[in-house]
Motif scaffolding. Structure first.
Motif, PDB file in Angstrom:
ATOM      1  N   ALA A 173      -6.684  11.397   3.677  1.00  0.00           N
ATOM      2  CA  ALA A 173      -5.719  10.926   2.689  1.00  0.00           C
ATOM      3  C   ALA A 173      -4.490  10.395   3.421  1.00  0.00           C
ATOM      4  N   TRP A 174      -4.042   9.211   3.026  1.00  0.00           N
ATOM      5  CA  TRP A 174      -2.830   8.611   3.576  1.00  0.00           C
ATOM      6  C   TRP A 174      -1.813   8.470   2.448  1.00  0.00           C
ATOM      7  N   ASP A 181       4.084   2.538   6.810  1.00  0.00           N
ATOM      8  CA  ASP A 181       4.640   3.798   7.326  1.00  0.00           C
ATOM      9  C   ASP A 181       4.095   5.008   6.573  1.00  0.00           C
ATOM     10  N   LEU A 182       2.776   5.102   6.494  1.00  0.00           N
ATOM     11  CA  LEU A 182       2.134   6.216   5.801  1.00  0.00           C
ATOM     12  C   LEU A 182       1.763   7.320   6.784  1.00  0.00           C
ATOM     13  N   LEU A 214       0.841  -1.192   0.000  1.00  0.00           N
ATOM     14  CA  LEU A 214       0.000   0.000   0.000  1.00  0.00           C
ATOM     15  C   LEU A 214       0.881   1.249   0.000  1.00  0.00           C
ATOM     16  N   VAL A 215       0.661   2.128  -0.983  1.00  0.00           N
ATOM     17  CA  VAL A 215       1.436   3.358  -1.052  1.00  0.00           C
ATOM     18  C   VAL A 215       0.582   4.597  -0.832  1.00  0.00           C
ATOM     19  N   VAL A 216      -0.741   4.463  -0.965  1.00  0.00           N
ATOM     20  CA  VAL A 216      -1.606   5.628  -0.828  1.00  0.00           C
ATOM     21  C   VAL A 216      -3.038   5.153  -0.589  1.00  0.00           C
ATOM     22  N   ALA A 217      -3.805   5.970   0.130  1.00  0.00           N
ATOM     23  CA  ALA A 217      -5.213   5.638   0.362  1.00  0.00           C
ATOM     24  C   ALA A 217      -6.016   6.918   0.522  1.00  0.00           C
ATOM     25  N   ALA A 218      -7.257   6.846   0.108  1.00  0.00           N
ATOM     26  CA  ALA A 218      -8.215   7.924   0.350  1.00  0.00           C
ATOM     27  C   ALA A 218      -9.408   7.323   1.061  1.00  0.00           C
TER      28      ALA A 218
END
Length: 246
Positions: free
Chosen positions: A244-245, A224-225, A2-6
């Motif tokens: 947002a992550w 580690d976001l 996982l590199v990004v999340a909304a």
């Protein structure tokens, strides 16, 4: 990984055609969702999973090309989840079913993506059982995170529906505290705190976001976001959060 999340709320009222005259009341939430989707696009992921809650008869995998409708809300409006040709997300227990209509949470997600003109990565949908235990949700999230090198999540779900006497679940004095902790955890990208949200309490407060948020928490373990809370409010007595992550 996982590199990004909304994280976005999933009320049909986000769709202006459904909200009709009340549409301006959620303009700020829509704008925050657009900002969160911009964070997803900027990360250039290999794949995007749209995760949302659904009842027992509707959870599982929804490949790209699956369609949903808001006809049940009196609006002749259909949406499509990305382009055709998506492949299954793995062994989460669901089956690919482009012939099934999207549950409401994923239909709202598809509407947000269409509104943003998403074309940055292949899309798949995953509707999770709203009663699934935290460890089950976390396991699904870890499976999604392991499915490609750069994974993005669009996580759809609302907080409690018991903030006022006019809320869908009437007033429950525990609702404000539950929502405050959920908002803090979402804003801080605190996966452990999300996994600590109690399923029974969430069920009693009609907090549909609990299970999808815990899928996010499982996917984010070890990533580690950093998190940012972009929107927090409780219109109509329901907790809505945008985060947002990255």
């Amino acid at each position: 990984m996982l590199v990004v999340a909304a994280v976005c709320p999933c009320p049909p009222l986000l769709v202006p055609e459904v909200a009709t005259g009340a549409a301006p009341e959620l303009d700020a939430a829509r704008a925050a969702c657009t900002d969160a989707l911009g964070v997803l696009a900027a990360a250039r992921p290999d794949r995007l999973y749209v995760v949302g809650p659904a009842g027992e008869d509707a959870h599982g995998v929804f490949p790209a090309g699956s369609t949903g409708t808001f006809a049940g809300f009196g609006v002749d409006l259909s949406v499509r989840l990305g382009d055709d040709g998506g492949r299954p997300v793995g062994d989460d227990g669901g089956r690919p079913a482009a012939d099934r209509p999207l549950p409401v949470s994923l239909a709202v997600g598809a509407w947000l993506l269409g509104r943003a003109g998403w074309a940055d990565a292949p899309i798949e949908g995953l509707a999770v059982d709203g009663t699934a235990a935290p460890d089950v949700c976390a396991g699904i999230g870890r499976g999604l995170a392991d499915s490609a090198e750069r994974i993005a999540l669009l996580v759809m779900g609302d907080g409690s529906a018991c903030r006022t006497v006019k809320a869908p679940g009437y007033l429950d004095e525990r609702a404000a505290g539950f929502d405050a902790e959920a908002a803090r955890a979402l804003g801080a990208a605190d996966a452990a705190a999300l996994l600590a949200l109690e399923p029974e309490l969430a069920y009693e407060l009609k907090a549909a976001g609990r299970a999808p948020w815990q899928v996010l928490a499982g996917a984010a373990q070890g990533a580690d976001l950093d998190g940012r809370l972009l929107f927090e409010d409780a219109p109509y007595g329901v907790g809505y959060f945008v985060a947002a992550w990255s």
